[in-house]
Design a protein around this motif. Structure first.
Motif, PDB file in Angstrom:
ATOM      1  N   PRO A   1     -12.118 -21.571  12.732  1.00 22.23           N
ATOM      2  CA  PRO A   1     -11.103 -21.021  13.155  1.00 22.23           C
ATOM      3  C   PRO A   1     -11.656 -19.457  12.443  1.00 22.23           C
ATOM      4  O   PRO A   1     -12.285 -19.685  11.545  1.00 22.23           O
ATOM      5  CB  PRO A   1      -9.680 -21.664  12.526  1.00 22.23           C
ATOM      6  CG  PRO A   1     -10.218 -22.753  11.873  1.00 22.23           C
ATOM      7  CD  PRO A   1     -12.175 -22.411  12.456  1.00 22.23           C
ATOM      8  N   LEU A   2     -10.993 -18.146  12.850  1.00 22.71           N
ATOM      9  CA  LEU A   2     -11.445 -17.098  12.238  1.00 22.71           C
ATOM     10  C   LEU A   2     -10.150 -16.779  12.098  1.00 22.71           C
ATOM     11  O   LEU A   2      -9.030 -16.808  12.490  1.00 22.71           O
ATOM     12  CB  LEU A   2     -11.698 -16.037  12.272  1.00 22.71           C
ATOM     13  CG  LEU A   2     -13.213 -16.691  13.560  1.00 22.71           C
ATOM     14  CD1 LEU A   2     -13.708 -15.667  14.378  1.00 22.71           C
ATOM     15  CD2 LEU A   2     -14.335 -16.475  11.901  1.00 22.71           C
TER      16      LEU A   2
ATOM     17  N   ASP B   1      -2.019 -18.459   8.211  1.00 18.85           N
ATOM     18  CA  ASP B   1      -2.758 -17.234   9.361  1.00 18.85           C
ATOM     19  C   ASP B   1      -2.415 -17.212   9.966  1.00 18.85           C
ATOM     20  O   ASP B   1      -3.092 -18.460  10.946  1.00 18.85           O
ATOM     21  CB  ASP B   1      -3.918 -16.324   8.223  1.00 18.85           C
ATOM     22  CG  ASP B   1      -3.803 -14.717   9.006  1.00 18.85           C
ATOM     23  OD1 ASP B   1      -2.800 -14.196   9.520  1.00 18.85           O
ATOM     24  OD2 ASP B   1      -4.627 -14.420   8.701  1.00 18.85           O
ATOM     25  N   ASP B   2      -1.666 -16.509  10.992  1.00 20.01           N
ATOM     26  CA  ASP B   2      -3.136 -16.665  12.569  1.00 20.01           C
ATOM     27  C   ASP B   2      -4.729 -16.489  12.877  1.00 20.01           C
ATOM     28  O   ASP B   2      -4.985 -16.577  12.145  1.00 20.01           O
ATOM     29  CB  ASP B   2      -2.637 -15.459  13.056  1.00 20.01           C
ATOM     30  CG  ASP B   2      -1.035 -15.838  13.512  1.00 20.01           C
ATOM     31  OD1 ASP B   2       0.070 -16.445  13.180  1.00 20.01           O
ATOM     32  OD2 ASP B   2      -0.308 -14.606  13.913  1.00 20.01           O
ATOM     33  N   MET B   3      -4.685 -17.287  13.428  1.00 19.06           N
ATOM     34  CA  MET B   3      -6.255 -17.609  13.282  1.00 19.06           C
ATOM     35  C   MET B   3      -6.558 -17.022  14.987  1.00 19.06           C
ATOM     36  O   MET B   3      -5.871 -17.508  16.240  1.00 19.06           O
ATOM     37  CB  MET B   3      -6.817 -18.707  13.560  1.00 19.06           C
ATOM     38  CG  MET B   3      -6.652 -20.300  14.326  1.00 19.06           C
ATOM     39  SD  MET B   3      -6.782 -21.615  13.803  1.00 19.06           S
ATOM     40  CE  MET B   3      -6.166 -22.626  14.614  1.00 19.06           C
ATOM     41  N   ILE B   4      -7.906 -16.937  14.735  1.00 17.07           N
ATOM     42  CA  ILE B   4      -8.723 -16.726  16.221  1.00 17.07           C
ATOM     43  C   ILE B   4      -9.392 -17.741  16.682  1.00 17.07           C
ATOM     44  O   ILE B   4     -10.323 -18.386  15.894  1.00 17.07           O
ATOM     45  CB  ILE B   4      -9.852 -15.025  16.235  1.00 17.07           C
ATOM     46  CG1 ILE B   4      -8.667 -14.228  16.122  1.00 17.07           C
ATOM     47  CG2 ILE B   4     -10.310 -15.382  17.189  1.00 17.07           C
ATOM     48  CD1 ILE B   4      -8.954 -13.103  16.052  1.00 17.07           C
TER      49      ILE B   4
ATOM     50  N   ARG C   1     -13.044 -14.338   6.066  1.00 17.21           N
ATOM     51  CA  ARG C   1     -12.939 -12.456   6.712  1.00 17.21           C
ATOM     52  C   ARG C   1     -13.809 -11.887   6.572  1.00 17.21           C
ATOM     53  O   ARG C   1     -14.130 -11.368   5.863  1.00 17.21           O
ATOM     54  CB  ARG C   1     -11.647 -12.022   6.607  1.00 17.21           C
ATOM     55  CG  ARG C   1     -11.231 -11.109   8.248  1.00 17.21           C
ATOM     56  CD  ARG C   1      -9.655 -10.603   7.821  1.00 17.21           C
ATOM     57  NE  ARG C   1      -9.135 -10.239   7.086  1.00 17.21           N
ATOM     58  CZ  ARG C   1      -8.965  -9.133   6.980  1.00 17.21           C
ATOM     59  NH1 ARG C   1      -8.846  -7.584   7.880  1.00 17.21           N
ATOM     60  NH2 ARG C   1      -8.734  -8.241   5.209  1.00 17.21           N
ATOM     61  N   GLU C   2     -14.349 -11.522   8.032  1.00 13.60           N
ATOM     62  CA  GLU C   2     -15.635 -10.381   7.734  1.00 13.60           C
ATOM     63  C   GLU C   2     -15.428  -8.897   8.450  1.00 13.60           C
ATOM     64  O   GLU C   2     -14.293  -9.020   9.137  1.00 13.60           O
ATOM     65  CB  GLU C   2     -16.661 -10.987   8.326  1.00 13.60           C
ATOM     66  CG  GLU C   2     -17.281 -12.165   8.013  1.00 13.60           C
ATOM     67  CD  GLU C   2     -18.047 -12.389   6.714  1.00 13.60           C
ATOM     68  OE1 GLU C   2     -19.029 -11.287   7.090  1.00 13.60           O
ATOM     69  OE2 GLU C   2     -17.791 -13.116   5.138  1.00 13.60           O
ATOM     70  N   GLU C   3     -16.490  -8.639   7.593  1.00 10.96           N
ATOM     71  CA  GLU C   3     -15.484  -7.009   8.884  1.00 10.96           C
ATOM     72  C   GLU C   3     -15.381  -6.415  10.107  1.00 10.96           C
ATOM     73  O   GLU C   3     -15.093  -6.357  11.119  1.00 10.96           O
ATOM     74  CB  GLU C   3     -16.747  -6.036   8.035  1.00 10.96           C
ATOM     75  CG  GLU C   3     -16.375  -4.689   8.769  1.00 10.96           C
ATOM     76  CD  GLU C   3     -17.174  -3.682   7.818  1.00 10.96           C
ATOM     77  OE1 GLU C   3     -17.310  -2.599   8.746  1.00 10.96           O
ATOM     78  OE2 GLU C   3     -17.334  -3.455   6.796  1.00 10.96           O
TER      79      GLU C   3
ATOM     80  N   GLU D   1      -7.106 -12.446   3.892  1.00 11.19           N
ATOM     81  CA  GLU D   1      -9.324 -12.306   3.785  1.00 11.19           C
ATOM     82  C   GLU D   1      -9.569 -13.483   3.946  1.00 11.19           C
ATOM     83  O   GLU D   1     -10.582 -14.263   4.337  1.00 11.19           O
ATOM     84  CB  GLU D   1      -8.538 -11.591   1.958  1.00 11.19           C
ATOM     85  CG  GLU D   1      -8.919  -9.664   1.764  1.00 11.19           C
ATOM     86  CD  GLU D   1      -9.296  -9.690   2.697  1.00 11.19           C
ATOM     87  OE1 GLU D   1     -11.207  -9.784   2.949  1.00 11.19           O
ATOM     88  OE2 GLU D   1      -9.133  -8.448   3.262  1.00 11.19           O
ATOM     89  N   VAL D   2      -8.817 -14.772   3.680  1.00 18.58           N
ATOM     90  CA  VAL D   2      -9.085 -16.094   3.685  1.00 18.58           C
ATOM     91  C   VAL D   2      -7.765 -17.012   4.779  1.00 18.58           C
ATOM     92  O   VAL D   2      -6.978 -16.573   4.555  1.00 18.58           O
ATOM     93  CB  VAL D   2      -9.094 -16.573   2.444  1.00 18.58           C
ATOM     94  CG1 VAL D   2      -9.286 -18.283   2.281  1.00 18.58           C
ATOM     95  CG2 VAL D   2     -10.410 -16.131   1.625  1.00 18.58           C
TER      96      VAL D   2
END
Length: 163
Positions: free
Chosen positions: A125-126, A84-87, A60-62, A131-132
């Motif tokens: 995916p993001l 985690d959920d993803m974008i 995950r980036e800021e 954090e990961v």
């Protein structure tokens, strides 16, 4: 820089890009046994070659700034977020030229398998909260080597995804 708001995934909004199914909360008809329920064929796909099941790990980036996109000409890509959920961000197939102004972003719940149709623009995916993000990518074997066109976006085409 243009921003795209990630919206909760819905069947209607995601239909131009593919299908999805929540494997942690299955619905519909099930074949039942004494201790199990089996929900057959919720998403199906065929391939003329072996299929690879590959882990992807995304930090995950800021800020979620997208600087490049990719597509596959011969296969859809399936992604299953595990922790985690993803974008995901997607844009319609366009004959090899990115169309970032048509990009949509979706929040996909953990455990929901998403199928991105052949030739639809996307990238990794993001993560939403963690954090990961750990996810599984399902593609015909070696697609990343022989059917993956990655295009760097010009600075004015880049976009930020926000929640």
């Amino acid at each position: 820089m243009r921003t795209i708001k990630a919206e909760p995934i819905s069947r209607e909004a995601y239909a131009p890009f593919g299908v999805y199914y929540d494997y942690l909360n299955p619905e519909g008809y099930a074949l039942e046994g004494e201790i199990h329920k089996f929900y057959p064929d919720r998403i199906s796909e065929s391939a003329v070659t072996r299929v690879g099941y590959s882990p992807i790990v995304v930090r995950r980036e800021e800020r979620r700034i997208v600087k490049s996109v990719e597509y596959h000409t011969t296969a859809p890509e399936l992604i299953l977020p595990l922790n985690d959920d993803m974008i995901i961000h997607v844009a319609p197939a366009s004959g090899g030229t990115p169309i970032p102004e048509w990009t949509k972003a979706f929040v996909v719940p953990k455990g929901t398998l998403v199928k991105i149709n052949t030739a639809v623009w996307h990238l990794a995916p993001l993560p939403v909260k963690e954090e990961v993000l750990h996810a599984m990518i399902i593609l015909p074997e070696c697609t990343y080597a022989n059917d993956c066109r990655v295009v760097d976006l010009k600075e004015e085409e880049q976009f930020e995804i926000v929640l």
